[in-house]
Every structure is written in structure tokens, then in C-alpha cells.
Motif scaffolding. Structure first.
Motif, short mmCIF file in Angstrom:
data_model
loop_
_atom_site.label_atom_id
_atom_site.label_comp_id
_atom_site.label_asym_id
_atom_site.label_seq_id
_atom_site.Cartn_x
_atom_site.Cartn_y
_atom_site.Cartn_z
N ALA A 25 4.37 5.63 -5.68
CA ALA A 25 4.34 5.17 -7.25
C ALA A 25 3.33 6.23 -7.51
O ALA A 25 3.52 6.95 -8.98
N THR A 26 2.18 6.43 -7.09
CA THR A 26 1.19 7.31 -7.54
C THR A 26 1.68 8.71 -7.48
O THR A 26 1.33 9.29 -8.63
N MET A 27 2.22 9.13 -6.30
CA MET A 27 2.90 10.46 -6.32
C MET A 27 3.96 10.91 -7.40
O MET A 27 4.06 12.03 -7.95
N LYS A 28 4.72 9.76 -7.61
CA LYS A 28 5.63 9.83 -8.48
C LYS A 28 4.98 10.24 -9.98
O LYS A 28 5.78 10.67 -10.79
N ARG B 69 -2.41 10.80 -17.49
CA ARG B 69 -1.54 10.11 -16.44
C ARG B 69 -1.63 10.93 -15.07
O ARG B 69 -1.98 10.44 -14.09
N LEU B 70 -1.76 12.25 -15.22
CA LEU B 70 -1.86 13.07 -14.01
C LEU B 70 -3.42 12.78 -13.47
O LEU B 70 -3.64 12.64 -12.23
N GLN B 71 -4.54 12.87 -14.31
CA GLN B 71 -5.87 12.59 -13.88
C GLN B 71 -5.82 11.13 -13.15
O GLN B 71 -6.43 10.87 -12.12
N GLU B 72 -5.44 10.38 -13.83
CA GLU B 72 -5.29 8.85 -13.31
C GLU B 72 -4.57 8.90 -11.94
O GLU B 72 -5.31 8.16 -10.88
N ALA B 73 -3.63 9.52 -11.79
CA ALA B 73 -2.81 9.51 -10.78
C ALA B 73 -3.61 10.18 -9.47
O ALA B 73 -3.94 9.87 -8.52
N LEU B 74 -4.31 11.12 -9.83
CA LEU B 74 -5.17 12.21 -8.71
C LEU B 74 -6.44 11.36 -8.50
O LEU B 74 -6.94 11.53 -7.27
N ALA B 75 -6.93 10.81 -9.33
CA ALA B 75 -8.46 9.82 -9.05
C ALA B 75 -7.93 8.87 -7.91
O ALA B 75 -8.85 8.44 -7.31
N ASP B 76 -6.57 8.47 -8.04
CA ASP B 76 -6.30 7.11 -7.13
C ASP B 76 -5.90 7.82 -5.76
O ASP B 76 -5.60 6.91 -4.86
N ALA C 162 0.95 -1.13 0.01
CA ALA C 162 -0.09 -0.06 0.04
C ALA C 162 0.92 1.30 0.10
O ALA C 162 0.59 2.05 -0.67
N VAL C 163 1.84 1.21 0.72
CA VAL C 163 2.94 2.36 0.67
C VAL C 163 3.59 2.46 -0.57
O VAL C 163 3.80 3.87 -1.11
#
Length: 150
Positions: free
Chosen positions: A39-42, A72-79, A33-34
């Protein structure tokens, strides 16, 4: 030449410290999870960097690349909310406890960032330049409240 025992001991301690230390670019933990949160923030940072470089003319504007970065940014922020839902802290974390102490406020910040990402315009360089400041502002506002300085 005679070596001073204290100097040798200090050199040995320094070598052990340098060789055993955790590097900043290595995962701090092995928790899935960490690692997913990191990875999401990167991913968000990398996508935003592409858009910022185009906006600043350090990279040629490319509509397809800009759209891909926005996606990619939208995907990361959705997560983002899912990635931060479980509190985790260790000596290397930059996440402040305020994330979990006031979860509704953090969710509002995440939604603001998601809205800003949806508002990014990638059809042209001028459109990108007009819409990018809202995205940068959302990121900086969240980081200033929920992320520690190093």
C-alpha cells in the motif's frame, strides 16, 4: 465431430490454471506488514503519477493538487524504512534480497528519495518541472538496485 482427448485435457488444464492463478493486482499474501508495504508503494506511485502528469501537461497544473500529491509522496517515503524493515519474500515479490543484505545502503537510498520529495516545488509548473527530475532519479535509482524486473 469427434474431439481429441488430449485437446480436451489441455483446455481443462488451461481453464484450471487461469481460474486458480494469482492475479498481479491482488495481494499475494494476507500478512498485514506485507500489505502495508504494498500500500505504501502504491500510494507513492499514485502521488508521483499526479505530479508527472502535470509536468508533462497530461493534466492541468493545479497548485493545491500538486501540494496534496507531494504531501502523500512525502508521507509514503517517510514510512518506507519501517515498511521494508522485516524481510519478506515469496514467488511474486519484486523486492531483491539486497535490501536486507545491505540495509544501511537501502536506508541511504530511502533518505535520498525523502530529500528529493522534500525538494519538490509545487508553487508553479516551471518549479515542478525543475524539481521533479531529482525525484524521478531517486525512485529509478532505488528500483534499479532493489527491485526486480517482471
Amino acid at each position: 465431430m469427434r474431439r481429441h482427448p488430449t485437446g480436451l485435457a489441455l483446455c481443462a488444464l488451461l481453464a484450471v490454471w487461469l481460474l486458480s492463478g494469482v492475479r498481479a493486482d491482488e495481494p499475494v499474501v494476507r500478512d498485514e506488514a506485507v500489505l502495508a508495504r504494498q500500500a505504501t508503494m502504491k500510494s507513492a506511485k499514485a502521488a508521483l503519477a499526479v505530479l508527472a502528469e502535470m509536468s508533462a501537461l497530461r493534466r492541468n497544473f493545479d497548485r493545491a493538487a500538486a501540494r496534496a500529491a507531494r504531501a502523500r509522496l512525502q508521507e509514503a517515503l517517510a514510512d518506507l524504512p519501517d515498511r521494508f524493515e522485516q524481510p519478506y519474500s515469496d514467488r511474486h515479490t519484486r523486492a531483491r534480497p539486497e535490501i536486507w543484505e545491505n540495509w544501511p545502503a537501502f536506508l541511504r537510498s530511502a533518505e535520498t528519495a525523502q530529500e528529493a520529495a522534500r525538494g519538490l516545488r509545487t508553487s508553479s509548473l516551471p518549479a515542478l518541472r525543475r524539481s521533479l527530475p531529482a525525484m524521478m532519479s531517486a525512485c529509478l535509482a532505488c528500483h534499479s538496485r532493489y527491485r526486480t524486473e517482471r
